[in-house]
Design an enzyme around this catalytic site. Structure first.
Site, PDB file in Angstrom:
ATOM      1  N   SER A   1     -14.398 -28.847  10.527  1.00 42.67           N
ATOM      2  CA  SER A   1     -15.376 -28.143   9.689  1.00 42.67           C
ATOM      3  C   SER A   1     -14.763 -27.612   8.393  1.00 42.67           C
ATOM      4  O   SER A   1     -15.451 -27.001   7.587  1.00 42.67           O
ATOM      5  CB  SER A   1     -16.005 -26.983  10.470  1.00 42.67           C
TER       6      SER A   1
ATOM      7  N   ASN B   1     -15.005 -16.742  17.543  1.00 45.74           N
ATOM      8  CA  ASN B   1     -16.462 -16.573  17.652  1.00 45.74           C
ATOM      9  C   ASN B   1     -16.970 -15.359  16.877  1.00 45.74           C
ATOM     10  O   ASN B   1     -17.954 -15.445  16.145  1.00 45.74           O
ATOM     11  CB  ASN B   1     -16.883 -16.483  19.125  1.00 45.74           C
TER      12      ASN B   1
ATOM     13  N   THR C   1     -59.286 -23.653 -10.658  1.00 46.10           N
ATOM     14  CA  THR C   1     -59.315 -23.778  -9.195  1.00 46.10           C
ATOM     15  C   THR C   1     -59.659 -25.236  -8.953  1.00 46.10           C
ATOM     16  O   THR C   1     -60.396 -25.843  -9.742  1.00 46.10           O
ATOM     17  CB  THR C   1     -60.368 -22.858  -8.536  1.00 46.10           C
ATOM     18  N   HIS C   2     -59.129 -25.813  -7.897  1.00 47.02           N
ATOM     19  CA  HIS C   2     -59.280 -27.253  -7.620  1.00 47.02           C
ATOM     20  C   HIS C   2     -58.805 -28.089  -8.813  1.00 47.02           C
ATOM     21  O   HIS C   2     -59.249 -29.215  -8.999  1.00 47.02           O
ATOM     22  CB  HIS C   2     -60.732 -27.620  -7.295  1.00 47.02           C
TER      23      HIS C   2
ATOM     24  N   SER D   1     -35.613 -41.086 -22.280  1.00 41.52           N
ATOM     25  CA  SER D   1     -35.607 -42.282 -21.452  1.00 41.52           C
ATOM     26  C   SER D   1     -34.648 -43.284 -22.074  1.00 41.52           C
ATOM     27  O   SER D   1     -34.510 -43.343 -23.293  1.00 41.52           O
ATOM     28  CB  SER D   1     -37.014 -42.863 -21.392  1.00 41.52           C
TER      29      SER D   1
ATOM     30  N   LYS E   1     -40.046 -40.733 -25.088  1.00 39.05           N
ATOM     31  CA  LYS E   1     -40.194 -39.892 -23.903  1.00 39.05           C
ATOM     32  C   LYS E   1     -39.447 -38.556 -23.992  1.00 39.05           C
ATOM     33  O   LYS E   1     -38.357 -38.468 -24.533  1.00 39.05           O
ATOM     34  CB  LYS E   1     -39.688 -40.640 -22.649  1.00 39.05           C
TER      35      LYS E   1
ATOM     36  N   ASN F   1     -38.888 -36.153 -20.910  1.00 44.13           N
ATOM     37  CA  ASN F   1     -39.203 -35.984 -19.491  1.00 44.13           C
ATOM     38  C   ASN F   1     -38.821 -34.593 -18.986  1.00 44.13           C
ATOM     39  O   ASN F   1     -37.730 -34.106 -19.287  1.00 44.13           O
ATOM     40  CB  ASN F   1     -38.467 -37.042 -18.671  1.00 44.13           C
TER      41      ASN F   1
ATOM     42  N   GLU G   1     -38.999 -31.249 -12.513  1.00 47.11           N
ATOM     43  CA  GLU G   1     -39.177 -32.193 -11.400  1.00 47.11           C
ATOM     44  C   GLU G   1     -38.134 -31.967 -10.307  1.00 47.11           C
ATOM     45  O   GLU G   1     -38.431 -32.042  -9.111  1.00 47.11           O
ATOM     46  CB  GLU G   1     -39.073 -33.630 -11.917  1.00 47.11           C
TER      47      GLU G   1
ATOM     48  N   TYR H   1     -21.788 -18.073  22.276  1.00 41.74           N
ATOM     49  CA  TYR H   1     -21.438 -19.061  21.247  1.00 41.74           C
ATOM     50  C   TYR H   1     -21.489 -20.478  21.821  1.00 41.74           C
ATOM     51  O   TYR H   1     -21.014 -20.733  22.923  1.00 41.74           O
ATOM     52  CB  TYR H   1     -20.037 -18.786  20.692  1.00 41.74           C
TER      53      TYR H   1
HETATM   54  N1  ARG Z   1     -15.534 -23.576  13.201  1.00 41.65           N
HETATM   55  C1  ARG Z   1     -16.229 -22.818  14.190  1.00 41.65           C
HETATM   56  C2  ARG Z   1     -17.658 -22.545  13.735  1.00 41.65           C
HETATM   57  O1  ARG Z   1     -17.927 -22.632  12.600  1.00 41.65           O
HETATM   58  C3  ARG Z   1     -15.549 -21.510  14.426  1.00 41.65           C
HETATM   59  C4  ARG Z   1     -15.756 -20.960  15.781  1.00 41.65           C
HETATM   60  C5  ARG Z   1     -15.067 -21.799  16.790  1.00 41.65           C
HETATM   61  N2  ARG Z   1     -15.125 -21.221  18.068  1.00 41.65           N
HETATM   62  C6  ARG Z   1     -14.856 -21.926  19.127  1.00 41.65           C
HETATM   63  N3  ARG Z   1     -14.917 -21.301  20.265  1.00 41.65           N
HETATM   64  N4  ARG Z   1     -14.503 -23.171  19.088  1.00 41.65           N
HETATM   65  O2  ARG Z   1     -18.519 -22.264  14.535  1.00 41.65           O
END
Ligand code: ARG
Length: 456
Positions: A20, A107, A152-153, A274, A280, A282, A287, A314
């Site tokens: 992560s 956690n 409206t509409h 464009s 153009k 735009n 958008e 968790y």
């Molecule tokens: N990278 C984990 C998360 O974002 C951190 C917590 C991980 N905890 C665990 N018990 N593996 O949730």
């Protein structure tokens, strides 16, 4: 970091799905702040020595500056931000680094970090929304008497003013801000000290870390503290509603700046050309604001699905809370700022707005109201009579205030020339003087009240 009981390395696919650091690296500032607060508390309560706490704090400061100057090497093998920081701390200060994780778990650590991150993001969004409101109120004040058709509409309904229309978005943004403020107040409790899920046997001081991190108090239940992601859901819900509000205005900008409509001109700064059609201009920014609401609503839906049916406490599923949220809040901030820029620069075509307001018999309700008020007609009857007069004007191809009096009198003989006082669009708009109505003097007062509230 957790390899003690493992005999072999994880499969590369395990790393691929588990890692992560690519997104939770954005939590570095919060992670370091929370670790510093935790270490100071561990020393204060005598759980670690003041010496070690000092080393830890110093090491963490070094890491912070390494990250901020781009010198820090994030390692995917170390999974996440927490282990990247802790591992580097070990390299910098040696065995004392190993004491930092006393009486905590990743956690409660990640729950704390992400609360702090979301809190910062909310503060940023709030400031952006305030600037957006200011730009709207300033433009509204300038165009308090600029008459335009209200729809409206998407059909011409009654004349309003451009200022009144803009102030509607100021009100929406105010409710958006108040939703973010509610979410912020509820999220502002500290999970730190819940440890893995059950709390800790160490005599920690949860109030001390809560206070150091600007939380109002520690969370009361350790299971809830590590399992709760309401704070993200609420923030995403507020974001989704805000994004939907922005998308409605963005759509109007796209529509109104079309040459076929021509009520509004965007500046060059917020339009693009464009590559093939030289004429153009735009409205790409509008958008994209309209489109980005999709991602933001999507982040809310996605996290609701992740959390649905998750048992306490968790679960690794919850790691999926970050990418969508970070993306959504980033997209929202850019969207708000782009809207603020467009509002500052946009120029209504005052003459076309006035002309458009006069088309489509926009003062028909004024005529019906006049018949009701002056001739004491039941409103339903006045509505029927007005319908007949509109039909005459339509056949003759003229606006209501250009229809000869005798044509009106052929339908309702009691009509006098006084009726013309309400048939012109300016008179119509002026007469909407009820609280909350479109009258220029209301709009001016409301815009000024907002500017005062927003301190401009
Ligand atoms: N990278 C984990 C998360 O974002 C951190 C917590 C991980 N905890 C665990 N018990 N593996 O949730």
């Amino acid at each position: 970091m957790w390899g003690g009981r493992f005999g072999s390395e994880p499969d590369p696919l395990m790393q691929a799905i588990n890692v992560s650091i690519d997104f939770d690296r954005h939590l570095y500032r919060q992670d370091i702040a929370a670790s510093k607060a935790h270490a100071a508390m561990l020393a204060k309560t005598g759980i670690i020595t003041a010496q070690d706490a000092k080393r830890i704090a110093h090491g963490l400061d070094t890491i912070l500056s390494e990250i901020e100057t781009g010198k820090f090497k994030f390692k995917r093998a170390l999974e996440d931000i927490h282990m990247n920081v802790e591992s580097r701390l070990g390299e910098l200060i040696g065995p004392a680094a190993g004491r930092l994780h006393t009486a905590r778990s990743r956690n409660d650590q990640v729950a704390t970090d992400f609360r702090l991150w979301v809190r910062d993001a909310i503060d940023g969004i709030d400031a952006a929304l305030a600037a957006y409101q200011r730009a709207l109120a300033q433009k509204a004040l300038k165009h308090a008497a600029t008459v335009m058709p209200g729809f409206t509409h998407l059909q011409t309904a009654q004349p309003v003013t451009f200022g009144h229309h803009l102030l509607a978005y100021v009100e929406m943004a105010a409710r958006d801000r108040s939703r973010f403020a509610d979410a912020r107040a509820r999220l502002n409790e500290s999970p730190l000290g819940a440890a893995a899920l059950a709390g800790t046997s160490f005599p920690i001081d949860r109030s001390m870390t809560a206070k150091a991190l600007g939380f109002a108090r520690p969370m009361a239940n350790s299971l809830d503290a590590v399992a709760d992601r309401d704070f993200v859901l609420e923030t995403l819900a507020a974001s989704a509603i805000t994004a939907v509000h922005l998308s409605r205005f963005a759509e109007e900008i796209v529509l109104w700046s079309s040459p076929r409509v021509g009520l509004l001109r965007l500046s060059d700064a917020f339009t693009t050309g464009s590559s093939i059609m030289p004429q153009k201009r735009n409205p790409d920014a509008a958008e994209l604001v309209r489109a980005r609401s999709g991602r933001i609503v999507g982040a809310l839906t996605s996290l609701l699905m992740v959390m649905k049916g998750l048992p306490l406490a968790y679960q690794k599923d919850m790691q999926e809370d970050k990418e969508g949220t970070m993306d959504a809040l980033g997209a929202l901030a850019v969207s708000i700022n782009a809207m603020t820029g467009m509002v500052r620069d946009m120029q209504p075509d005052v003459a076309r707005m006035q002309a458009a307001a006069s088309e489509g018999f926009a003062t028909a309700t004024d005529l019906a109201d006049w018949l009701t008020r002056t001739l004491n007609m039941p409103f339903r009857e006045a509505h029927r009579v007005t319908g007949k007069i509109v039909a005459k004007a339509s056949t003759a191809g003229v606006a209501l205030d250009k229809l000869p009096l005798k044509v009106m009198q052929a339908i309702e003989p009691r009509i006098t020339k006084a009726v013309f006082d309400v048939l012109a669009v300016d008179a119509s708009v002026k007469s909407r003087a009820v609280y909350g109505g479109a009258a220029p003097k209301n709009v001016r007062a409301q815009a000024q009240a907002w500017l005062k509230k927003l301190k401009v």
